[in-house]
Every structure is written in C-alpha cells, then in structure tokens.
Motif scaffolding. Structure first.
Motif, PDB file in Angstrom:
ATOM      1  N   ASP A 131       2.328   9.736   7.488  1.00  0.00           N
ATOM      2  CA  ASP A 131       1.160   9.137   6.853  1.00  0.00           C
ATOM      3  C   ASP A 131       0.895   7.779   7.503  1.00  0.00           C
ATOM      4  O   ASP A 131       1.726   6.880   7.405  1.00  0.00           O
ATOM      5  CB  ASP A 131       1.422   8.956   5.350  1.00  0.00           C
ATOM      6  CG  ASP A 131       0.206   8.427   4.598  1.00  0.00           C
ATOM      7  OD1 ASP A 131      -0.716   7.890   5.239  1.00  0.00           O
ATOM      8  OD2 ASP A 131       0.197   8.539   3.352  1.00  0.00           O
ATOM      9  N   ARG A 185      -0.690   5.354   6.630  1.00  0.00           N
ATOM     10  CA  ARG A 185      -0.621   4.240   5.681  1.00  0.00           C
ATOM     11  C   ARG A 185       0.802   3.708   5.561  1.00  0.00           C
ATOM     12  O   ARG A 185       1.021   2.588   5.121  1.00  0.00           O
ATOM     13  CB  ARG A 185      -1.149   4.681   4.321  1.00  0.00           C
ATOM     14  CG  ARG A 185      -2.639   4.977   4.296  1.00  0.00           C
ATOM     15  CD  ARG A 185      -3.089   5.566   2.981  1.00  0.00           C
ATOM     16  NE  ARG A 185      -2.491   6.866   2.728  1.00  0.00           N
ATOM     17  CZ  ARG A 185      -2.743   7.614   1.646  1.00  0.00           C
ATOM     18  NH1 ARG A 185      -3.591   7.173   0.730  1.00  0.00           N
ATOM     19  NH2 ARG A 185      -2.168   8.787   1.487  1.00  0.00           N
ATOM     20  N   LYS A 186       1.754   4.527   5.968  1.00  0.00           N
ATOM     21  CA  LYS A 186       3.162   4.121   5.956  1.00  0.00           C
ATOM     22  C   LYS A 186       3.785   4.131   7.350  1.00  0.00           C
ATOM     23  O   LYS A 186       4.876   3.585   7.535  1.00  0.00           O
ATOM     24  CB  LYS A 186       3.983   5.054   5.056  1.00  0.00           C
ATOM     25  CG  LYS A 186       3.610   5.013   3.589  1.00  0.00           C
ATOM     26  CD  LYS A 186       4.492   5.970   2.802  1.00  0.00           C
ATOM     27  CE  LYS A 186       4.151   5.971   1.316  1.00  0.00           C
ATOM     28  NZ  LYS A 186       5.001   6.925   0.563  1.00  0.00           N
ATOM     29  N   ASP A 241       1.739  -2.662   1.030  1.00  0.00           N
ATOM     30  CA  ASP A 241       0.443  -3.284   1.308  1.00  0.00           C
ATOM     31  C   ASP A 241       0.549  -4.427   2.311  1.00  0.00           C
ATOM     32  O   ASP A 241      -0.392  -5.205   2.467  1.00  0.00           O
ATOM     33  CB  ASP A 241      -0.196  -3.784   0.015  1.00  0.00           C
ATOM     34  CG  ASP A 241       0.625  -4.871  -0.677  1.00  0.00           C
ATOM     35  OD1 ASP A 241       1.814  -5.054  -0.311  1.00  0.00           O
ATOM     36  OD2 ASP A 241       0.098  -5.543  -1.589  1.00  0.00           O
ATOM     37  N   ARG A 272      -2.275  -5.010   4.832  1.00  0.00           N
ATOM     38  CA  ARG A 272      -3.233  -3.935   4.603  1.00  0.00           C
ATOM     39  C   ARG A 272      -4.227  -4.328   3.508  1.00  0.00           C
ATOM     40  O   ARG A 272      -3.854  -4.977   2.536  1.00  0.00           O
ATOM     41  CB  ARG A 272      -2.518  -2.632   4.201  1.00  0.00           C
ATOM     42  CG  ARG A 272      -1.580  -2.101   5.273  1.00  0.00           C
ATOM     43  CD  ARG A 272      -0.876  -0.827   4.812  1.00  0.00           C
ATOM     44  NE  ARG A 272       0.202  -0.473   5.724  1.00  0.00           N
ATOM     45  CZ  ARG A 272       0.052   0.257   6.829  1.00  0.00           C
ATOM     46  NH1 ARG A 272      -1.148   0.704   7.148  1.00  0.00           N
ATOM     47  NH2 ARG A 272       1.074   0.528   7.604  1.00  0.00           N
ATOM     48  N   GLU A 317      -6.106   0.881   2.085  1.00  0.00           N
ATOM     49  CA  GLU A 317      -5.330   1.180   3.287  1.00  0.00           C
ATOM     50  C   GLU A 317      -3.858   1.449   2.964  1.00  0.00           C
ATOM     51  O   GLU A 317      -3.063   1.619   3.877  1.00  0.00           O
ATOM     52  CB  GLU A 317      -5.430   0.019   4.285  1.00  0.00           C
ATOM     53  CG  GLU A 317      -6.827  -0.198   4.821  1.00  0.00           C
ATOM     54  CD  GLU A 317      -6.930  -1.386   5.774  1.00  0.00           C
ATOM     55  OE1 GLU A 317      -7.957  -1.497   6.454  1.00  0.00           O
ATOM     56  OE2 GLU A 317      -5.969  -2.202   5.827  1.00  0.00           O
ATOM     57  N   TRP A 318      -3.537   1.447   1.681  1.00  0.00           N
ATOM     58  CA  TRP A 318      -2.161   1.730   1.295  1.00  0.00           C
ATOM     59  C   TRP A 318      -2.160   2.493  -0.024  1.00  0.00           C
ATOM     60  O   TRP A 318      -3.135   2.476  -0.764  1.00  0.00           O
ATOM     61  CB  TRP A 318      -1.346   0.450   1.181  1.00  0.00           C
ATOM     62  CG  TRP A 318      -1.819  -0.490   0.099  1.00  0.00           C
ATOM     63  CD1 TRP A 318      -2.886  -1.333   0.148  1.00  0.00           C
ATOM     64  CD2 TRP A 318      -1.225  -0.666  -1.193  1.00  0.00           C
ATOM     65  NE1 TRP A 318      -3.010  -2.026  -1.030  1.00  0.00           N
ATOM     66  CE2 TRP A 318      -1.999  -1.647  -1.861  1.00  0.00           C
ATOM     67  CE3 TRP A 318      -0.129  -0.114  -1.840  1.00  0.00           C
ATOM     68  CZ2 TRP A 318      -1.703  -2.062  -3.171  1.00  0.00           C
ATOM     69  CZ3 TRP A 318       0.176  -0.536  -3.127  1.00  0.00           C
ATOM     70  CH2 TRP A 318      -0.601  -1.491  -3.783  1.00  0.00           C
ATOM     71  N   GLU A 319      -1.050   3.159  -0.275  1.00  0.00           N
ATOM     72  CA  GLU A 319      -0.908   3.977  -1.473  1.00  0.00           C
ATOM     73  C   GLU A 319       0.275   3.457  -2.288  1.00  0.00           C
ATOM     74  O   GLU A 319       1.355   3.240  -1.736  1.00  0.00           O
ATOM     75  CB  GLU A 319      -0.670   5.439  -1.073  1.00  0.00           C
ATOM     76  CG  GLU A 319      -0.602   6.391  -2.239  1.00  0.00           C
ATOM     77  CD  GLU A 319      -0.378   7.824  -1.786  1.00  0.00           C
ATOM     78  OE1 GLU A 319      -1.053   8.711  -2.314  1.00  0.00           O
ATOM     79  OE2 GLU A 319       0.479   8.045  -0.904  1.00  0.00           O
TER      80      GLU A 319
END
Length: 639
Positions: free
Chosen positions: A271, A273-274, A324, A327, A331-333
């Motif tokens: 992912d 985002r990570k 985050d 970010r 843009e992050w979860e």
C-alpha cells in the motif's frame, strides 16, 4: 547434469523461525557462502524470492548467461531458492536473475545478504569470505563499563568520505588510512565514541549513505570488509567505541536493490500509503511481514556480531512511528484503533531493541526521534520502545535559536535556554549537534554565532561548555570541534587549514578539555539521566542572562557548580548561593574549567584558582560565593 548441486544450510527449524519472523541470524544462511561440499570448492547461494518462477545466479563466471545456474526452490513454501555451485570462488561478481510468476517481469538483483559489493557506480555483489583476526579482546570483555548509561558518552560523528581527503587528487581516505589518522584524531580529541554516518553500501553519494542497497556490505568506496574491521579494531584498541548509523526506515528504488525484488512487493509495503516515503522518494519496509522483520533484525545483529560494533543510531524513527508522517489528509489510513500510530513499526522497534539487548547487553541503541512520543528510551516491559538513548532534538533547536541571537536580546529569551530542563529526564537524552544542523543553508555552528570574531568564538566555546555540563550524553559532528567556518559539503574535505589560526586551535583545545572534564568528574555523568543529578541555583536571572546550576554524582558523592554568562558583559561581584554539600566539605571551591582561558582564545581574565564560601544567605541557601563572571563564558567549580 545440473550446474547447481542440491544443497542447503537450512534446517526445518530454521525455516519455521524464518516464517515466524524469529530467525535473527539469517546472514548465516541466506546470501553467498564459499565452502567445500563433498571435496569440491564452490559457493552456496540462497535467496528469498517467493513470487519467482525461476532464479538464476549470473556473473562473470558464466558470462552473465541466464539459465546456466538455476537455483532450486525449497519444497516447504518458504520462498527460498538455493544451491551449491562448484568452482565459484571468493571474488566472483554475481547477481540474481529473477523471473516472476506472471512471466512479465524479470529483475536482475544484487544479493540482499552480500558481504561485499562492487564499487559504485557498479552494482553487482561479490562472493566474499572475510578472514580477519580480531585483536580487541580487552575492549570486548570490558566494554560494558564504557557503553553503560552511567559513564561518559561523548560521540564524534563522522562522514567517512569527507572527513579528510588527500592532497591534489582529492581522494577520500581508505579504511586503512583512517585506522591511523582518524583513530589518532578521535583519541587526541578525548571523545569516548565515534559514530559513522551509514557505511553500508549505497549507490548515490548525495544521499550521504542514507539510501542503502547493500545492508550487509560495508561500502567498497574505502576498501575491503576486513579493512573496515581493522578500522573498528583500531578504535577498540584505542579504547574508543564505534556506533553505526542504521537505516531501517526506507530504501531506494534502484533497479538492483530491494524494491520489487521478485516482481512483487516483497520488502516494501504494497500500500503506497504505507510503502512510499514522500520526503525521500523511497520505499518503506513492510514491518508487518515476518520475513522482513527477520531481515532487518538480522541485519542489526550482523554488525554487532561480525563487526564488533558497540551501538546503532537508528535513523528517522519518527517517520516509522506515525502513519501520517509527512502526509496530508487522505494520504494515510488510520490504524485498526483509529489512531495515527504505525502499530507494525512500533512492534518491530520493540522487538528489535529486545533482541539486540538480549544478545548484546553491553551495546546501545540510540533513536533519532523528533517528536514527543512517550517512552522511546524506556524498556519495553514498561511500555517503552526499548532504546538505550534518544536524541534531544528540542534541546538542539532551542540552544541554536538562543545562541544566534545578539546577546543584548537574550534577556528576553531566558526560557529558551532553560526550557530543556523541564523535560530533560523524561528520556535518556543525547544532546546532538549533528550533520543535519550544518547543511541546507543553516550555516556552520561557528557562522551562526553573532558578534565580532572574538565574540563568535567565545559564544561557540560557551555553547559547548553549556552542552557538556547539561544533563545527557553528547554528540558533535566533524568540523564543529575546531569551528569549521563554512557549511558541511559532502564532496569536500573539512577545512583543516583553519587549524593554522590561533582561535581555531583554541576552540579545538577547549573541546578536548571539555571531554576531559566530562570524563574526570563523575558529577557530570553518574546521574546524567536522572533529576537527582541536577539542581538549579538560579534559572530566572534573565536580566543578566546568567544561569547557575549544580551537577551531582552518585557513587562519587561529587558535586560541581556551573556558571554560564551569556553576554559579553563581565558580571563583577556576582553572588551565587552555595550548595550546602560543597560548603560543609571545606569552604573553598576550585575552578576546574573556564572557557575564557587564554589557551582557548579567551581574554585570560576572570580566571580563579579558588573561591571562598561565605556565610551570606543567597538563592534560598545559607551560604554563598561572590565572583566576577567572565564574559560569554562558562565557569565550572568543584571541591
């Protein structure tokens, strides 16, 4: 007949540990290992590539032809390809040619576990079997007392490529040359430890080593692996510990590196985002994947085990802790609990530190962590991350901001220079004046100082004196110790010619003597991480820009008095409350350090041999001393 013989270094137990993420000596199994099998000399190869359809070893020994030396995949689902190739000897250049299961992707990769790499810009791995006889037994058997938290710990941070270059050819020193020159210099400067910015193989010089591709190979820029061993060995023989900058936070996308290793997101998180770092345009490890955790922890243990390293400074920990980090919204979860913490990275760091200290209880791990995350240097069983120390970024920022101000304005900013003591004992802090503070237009430490030339040097001596008497361990980047006047440039040598001038020689001698002061006065280190080791006498005299405080020992029962005058105005007949323990012990204090001494470039005025304690109440104490304070100076008194 196959060119690759079936052979394995893995037991079923090894595989179960690997799958569980608990095999922390993978460097003994994966990679290339010269050996003799059934009377034949050759090399055993093993690589983790679970999404591969085929893996071939290609190199100068087979003219880089794919398919001539195909490895065998293990039957146990581990994703490990292995085999013994006769005739392949140490020094052989090689890579892995990997065809992915979808047939569309072929990658040619350097060995993640290679012990040696080609000199950049070349990118292949080298079969290697280091043969080095260590001579540091005395250090290794006694280093616990030099690496513990209640001993002096003063670090000289070095970028090997730019510390010193030779003559007209502008060539960096080799490991062997540094084993003479750098060791002698650090010894002369009285530092207890040296810290190397990343020495693991890296392809791009402007990354300063922070974009690694060869995690198990010291860079070939400066010589062979056993020559780096020699450098470490020589430091140990000189009684100096060695810390390595270690980067588990991200890695580059270079084609020969770990990215997209077997046609899949093997090492990086799938992912983005990570798995993608927006600041450094690089990939982020998948800390939740067992085999990746085993790779990283094995790498940490490798340097401690094979290279006798005394500590790891872990880079960019903050970027690992938070989902985050750098970010924007969207843009992050969040994690499973709705928070911003990266739970996989946190558990990885906890396991890293527990494993390091279990296997090497006499080393230190040091976190570069810039946030207020709680418990970075607290044990895991107390809810912390388990590091031995943490960089005190707040102290660094406040101190540099304060010192760049003209002294006439400092009285309005007294809180900047005292604020660090409100949280100084919440972690085991190291005070860092690192490479990051002398690049990208920030100016050199010297160039930040205000005033005339004399005042700038006096300010820098005062800042170092304040640093060495402040609670916590110390770190100074190369060049700071002799007032490098220009910003650090990784492509150039330090400006050693400045030591032709008295002010620079004086500052260098000041740092030598501060290191000696730190090492010879237990009050400055025995309780350096405890509030019991510090006591204010007066922190609120902003009008005079003066600080007075006591540092206290433990076993030694020693105390020292520290007086800092942050203006170029001498303070005559300045009265200071005397600590009761000092007065009872005899009534006279002797000055053990004064940064205004002539040998440091100071005026030589206001140097006191001793001062009498008087029965005059002051600063809420029954007794006091009265002295003349040197301008822009720190003065230290002991019994």
């Amino acid at each position: 007949m196959s060119n690759v013989h079936v052979y394995s270094l893995f037991s079923e137990f090894d595989i179960s540990l690997f799958k569980a993420g608990k095999h922390f000596r993978l460097y003994e199994k994966l990679g290339s290992h010269p050996m003799t099998v059934n009377g034949e000399k050759g090399t055993y190869f093993a690589v983790w590539a679970p999404s591969a359809k085929s893996v071939s070893v290609v190199g100068d020994f087979n003219f880089w032809i794919e398919g001539d030396h195909k490895l065998n995949v293990r039957w146990d689902g581990s994703g490990i390809w292995e085999g013994f190739i006769p005739g392949v000897e140490p020094g052989t250049i090689y890579k892995y040619k990997i065809q992915s299961n979808n047939n569309d992707i072929k990658t040619e990769k350097a060995d993640p576990f290679a012990r040696r790499a080609e000199h950049p810009p070349k990118t292949a791995s080298v079969v290697y079997d280091a043969n080095y006889k260590w001579k540091d037994k005395k250090w290794m058997t006694t280093r616990a007392k030099y690496n513990s938290l209640d001993t002096p710990f003063s670090v000289y941070e070095v970028h090997l490529s730019s510390w010193r270059k030779t003559g007209e050819e502008n060539r960096s020193l080799s490991y062997t040359e540094m084993a003479d020159e750098l060791v002698a210099y650090v010894k002369k400067m009285e530092f207890t430890h040296v810290e190397f910015m990343p020495i693991m193989e890296y392809p791009y010089d402007p990354s300063w080593g922070y974009q690694l591709t060869g995690y198990f190979a010291p860079t070939s820029r400066f010589g062979y692996p056993e020559e780096f061993m020699l450098l470490v060995d020589k430091f140990h023989q000189a009684g100096i510990g060695v810390i390595l900058d270690w980067v588990p936070s991200h890695f580059p996308e270079d084609a020969h590196g770990l990215g997209n290793f077997d046609g899949s997101h093997l090492y990086e998180h799938p992912d983005p985002r990570k798995g993608w770092h927006p600041d450094w345009k690089s990939l982020i490890f998948n800390y939740g994947r067992n085999e990746v955790r085993a790779f990283l922890i094995s790498n940490a243990l490798f340097w401690l085990d094979q290279y006798h390293i005394d500590g790891l400074r872990v880079d960019a920990v903050a970027s690992m802790l938070y989902l985050d980090y750098s970010r924007e919204d969207g843009e992050w979860e969040p994690n499973e609990f709705g928070g911003r913490e990266n739970l996989d990275a946190i558990s990885f760091l906890e396991e890293l530190n527990m494993t390091v200290y279990k296997n090497f209880p006499d080393v230190q791990t040091i976190a570069e962590e810039s946030t207020s995350y709680a418990g970075v240097s607290k044990p895991v069983f107390l809810g912390g991350l388990g590091f031995g120390m943490k960089w005190m970024m707040g102290w660094m920022h406040d101190t540099l901001e304060y010192f760049k101000k003209e002294p006439v304005y400092r009285k309005f900013h007294q809180n900047d220079i005292t604020f660090s003591l409100t949280y100084a004992f919440s972690e085991n802090f190291m005070l860092p004046l690192s490479h990051d503070e002398v690049v990208y237009g920030k100016k050199s430490l010297f160039d930040r100082m205000p005033g005339t030339e004399w005042q700038r040097f006096a300010n820098l001596r005062l800042m170092f004196g304040y640093m060495f008497t402040h609670p916590g361990t110390k770190l100074i980047f190369q060049g700071g110790e002799f007032a490098q006047s220009s910003e650090w440039n990784f492509q150039q040598s330090l400006d050693w010619h400045l030591l032709e001038y008295d002010f620079h020689i004086g500052l260098q001698q000041c740092v030598i003597d501060l290191n000696k002061l730190y090492k010879t006065h237990p009050a400055l280190f025995e309780k350096q991480f405890s509030h019991e080791g510090f006591e204010w006498i007066e922190w609120a005299d902003g009008e005079n820009s003066v600080l007075t405080y006591i540092r206290k020992g433990y076993k030694s029962k020693e105390s020292v008095l520290v007086v800092c005058n942050y203006t170029p105005v001498p303070r005559e007949n300045y009265r200071i409350g005397a600590p009761a323990e000092l007065y009872k012990a005899g009534g006279k204090l002797r000055e053990v350090f004064n940064s205004n001494a002539k040998k440091y470039g100071g005026s030589g005025d206001f140097i006191l041999e001793s001062v009498a304690v008087e029965a005059v109440p002051w600063n809420n104490r029954e007794n006091s001393i009265k002295i003349d304070l040197a301008p822009l100076a720190v003065m230290v008194f002991a019994l």
